[in-house]
Write an enzyme that holds these catalytic residues in place. Structure first.
Site, PDB file in Angstrom:
ATOM      1  N   GLU A   7       0.822  -1.214   0.000  1.00 47.81           N
ATOM      2  CA  GLU A   7       0.000   0.000   0.000  1.00 47.81           C
ATOM      3  C   GLU A   7       0.852   1.258   0.000  1.00 47.81           C
ATOM      4  OE1 GLU A   7      -3.561  -2.150   2.619  1.00 47.81           O
ATOM      5  OE2 GLU A   7      -2.126  -0.805   3.598  1.00 47.81           O
ATOM      6  N   GLU A  49     -11.442  -4.679  -2.440  1.00 51.36           N
ATOM      7  CA  GLU A  49     -10.984  -5.898  -1.775  1.00 51.36           C
ATOM      8  C   GLU A  49     -11.698  -6.028  -0.439  1.00 51.36           C
ATOM      9  OE1 GLU A  49      -6.779  -6.246  -1.287  1.00 51.36           O
ATOM     10  OE2 GLU A  49      -6.384  -6.458  -3.436  1.00 51.36           O
TER      11      GLU A  49
END
Length: 547
Positions: free
Chosen positions: A254, A455
């Site tokens: 991320e 997700e």
């Protein structure tokens, strides 16, 4: 003051010479293979010689032929949102082998029968470039991607430049490349550090992005060389089988700082961890110091905020994060947070620029992931988002600049939390709001006209979680003429193929796809023929043994 001035080092995108040959320590793959057309076979040599010619066919036992399909003959184009399934972290082993290959093949066939568009494959830097800089071993991934193709599935490749797992005792342990760890031993400041001197080894500090700290190369150069070699190695697959490439930009892949070790993020919102500012390695401090001097406030350049509190402290009991008169909302707070978040944006911009150049013309979709940091979303200062590098508060939108940056380079935004509900989280943490966070990010994506990948945060196979995903996907898509949304289910495991879970999952896939593409039969070159999704559950349930 422009964010770009906050960096000590000028913006620089260093180009390296294109790879002439893909270099494997124990395999050879020619990047100059003929361009893939539909129905054309590609031969990949997988043997133990360093100097095998691709044209040498003396040992046919070491050649494996895969017929690569783009899927158009097996399923109609989707009118809804396609679903991908993320594979287990240990799908391939060091040494170039697909783990439990027969079970994997059966699982792939079941996924394809259920109408799943494809799989997400994490491509680990620590496995591919493990031993020496510039020496890449793609063998296991070549086999895995070709196997997915032979079962009628597309592939999204997630290029993972971060550590997997917690330590060597973790069954999914994949550290950074060994030669990178050797350089960190020599210069610990290559790793992030907090105010207590604790080092985080999950990802290289972005403070040294463009400095030659990795045996003459900068981290950005190392990532760029890796991506270029990936492109050259898998060129025949790109745009046909590999339809997406997600580029890791930080811990857990991320774009963020490691506010706390990633293993803690699974319960961080319930323990309400504030996180720590990761700006105490010498490279980050040098940038902060230079920025403070330019600003005319030298005393602001010696470290992060004073009074940020402890990891587990109530933000209202801290000098920096408290709502009414916290220093986050002062001139100093604005200076520091703009520099801190600006460095993160600059890191993302560098990687985006290199990625866009490398994959231009390959017809693959590029994406990057934003962390779902939601456990202080109900406060004024949003402390855990600030320590992660997202300058998002009650008075400032911290996600719009990120969306704009991704939009400039044609990137898709990926984010988790789609399965999480406020009603479930607030009894445990009243300050948490995963839905509030996600709505803000989705709105930024809509404003910037950016495609979205969703997700789930936990491998939940219950109807409530699936319905929440559908709800949040519609929040993004409703009203758009051409919404572009897809979902990555995290992740494939044994429980997924149990009867009742499989029924719920296949129903979810049909709902995401508007029910127009569900295939009840499957026959891939002598493979199993399934009369229903329940048959798929029985067959795969017997074969799959990841847990």
């Amino acid at each position: 003051m422009a964010i770009a001035t906050f960096s000590t080092y000028s913006f620089c995108c260093t180009r390296t010479e294109p790879a002439r040959l893909t270099r494997f320590p124990s395999t050879h793959y020619s990047p100059n293979s003929q361009r893939l057309q539909r129905g054309v076979s590609i031969t990949t040599r997988l043997n133990s010689s360093n100097s095998v010619s691709p044209a040498d066919s003396n040992n046919n036992n070491n050649n494996r032929k895969y017929e690569l399909h783009d899927g158009t003959s097996m399923q109609s184009r989707r009118s809804g949102s396609p679903v991908f399934v993320k594979l287990p972290e240990d799908s391939t082993w060091v040494g170039g082998k697909v783990r439990r290959r027969k079970a994997m093949a059966q699982s792939f066939k079941a996924l394809a029968a259920a109408g799943v568009e494809g799989v997400v494959v994490e491509v680990w830097w620590g496995m591919v470039e493990r031993e020496s800089p510039g020496v890449y071993d793609w063998r296991g991934y070549v086999d895995l991607i070709a196997l997915a193709s032979s079962c009628g599935l597309k592939v999204r490749a997630s290029l993972a430049f971060h550590q997997c797992g917690t330590d060597s005792g973790d069954p999914n342990w994949i550290p950074l490349p060994l030669w990178v760890l050797e350089e960190i031993d020599k210069d610990p400041d290559i790793a992030y550090s907090d105010r207590f001197g604790r080092r985080n080894m999950e990802y290289i500090s972005l403070g040294c992005d463009i400095l030659p700290v990795l045996r003459g190369r900068s981290p950005i150069q190392a990532y760029t060389d890796f991506m270029r070699n990936f492109r050259d190695t898998f060129r025949p697959f790109l745009g046909v089988i590999i339809t997406g490439v997600q580029v890791g930009m930080g811990p857990a892949g991320e774009l963020r700082y490691p506010l706390c070790p990633s293993q803690k993020l699974s319960w961080a919102w319930r323990s309400r961890e504030l996180g720590e500012f990761q700006c105490y390695d010498k490279y980050m401090l040098a940038s902060l110091n230079a920025c403070a001097r330019k600003f005319g406030m030298r005393e602001w350049g010696n470290g992060g905020p004073i009074g940020a509190g402890n990891l587990m402290q109530d933000p209202e009991h801290t000098e920096f994060f408290r709502s009414d008169d916290g220093s986050w909302n002062t001139a100093y707070g604005s200076f520091f947070l703009q520099w801190y978040s600006g460095m993160l944006l600059l890191h993302g911009e560098r990687i985006c620029r290199e990625t866009e150049t490398i994959f231009r013309g390959t017809r693959v979709n590029t994406s990057a992931k934003v962390g779902g940091i939601h456990w202080h979303y109900g406060t004024q200062s949003h402390p855990s988002e600030l320590t992660a590098g997202y300058y998002n508060t009650s008075t400032r939108d911290g996600y719009l600049p990120i969306a704009r940056m991704f939009g400039r380079y044609g990137f898709t935004i990926c984010c988790s939390c789609f399965d999480m509900r406020d009603v479930d989280e607030k009894p445990l943490n009243p300050l948490s709001s995963p839905e509030g966070f996600l709505r803000q990010l989705l709105l930024a994506a809509r404003v910037c006209d950016i495609p979205l990948e969703g997700e789930n945060s936990a491998t939940s196979l219950d109807d409530t979680s699936f319905q929440q995903v559908l709800k949040m996907s519609k929040f993004y898509s409703d009203g758009l003429d051409k919404p572009s949304f897809s979902f990555n289910f995290v992740r494939m495991e044994k429980n997924m193929f149990e009867y009742h879970n499989w029924v719920r999952f296949t129903r979810f896939v049909r709902q995401m796809s508007d029910g127009n593409i569900f295939r009840s039969k499957l026959d891939f070159r002598g493979g199993i023929r399934l009369s229903s999704t329940f048959d798929a559950s029985r067959v795969v349930g017997m074969a799959f043994a990841y847990c």
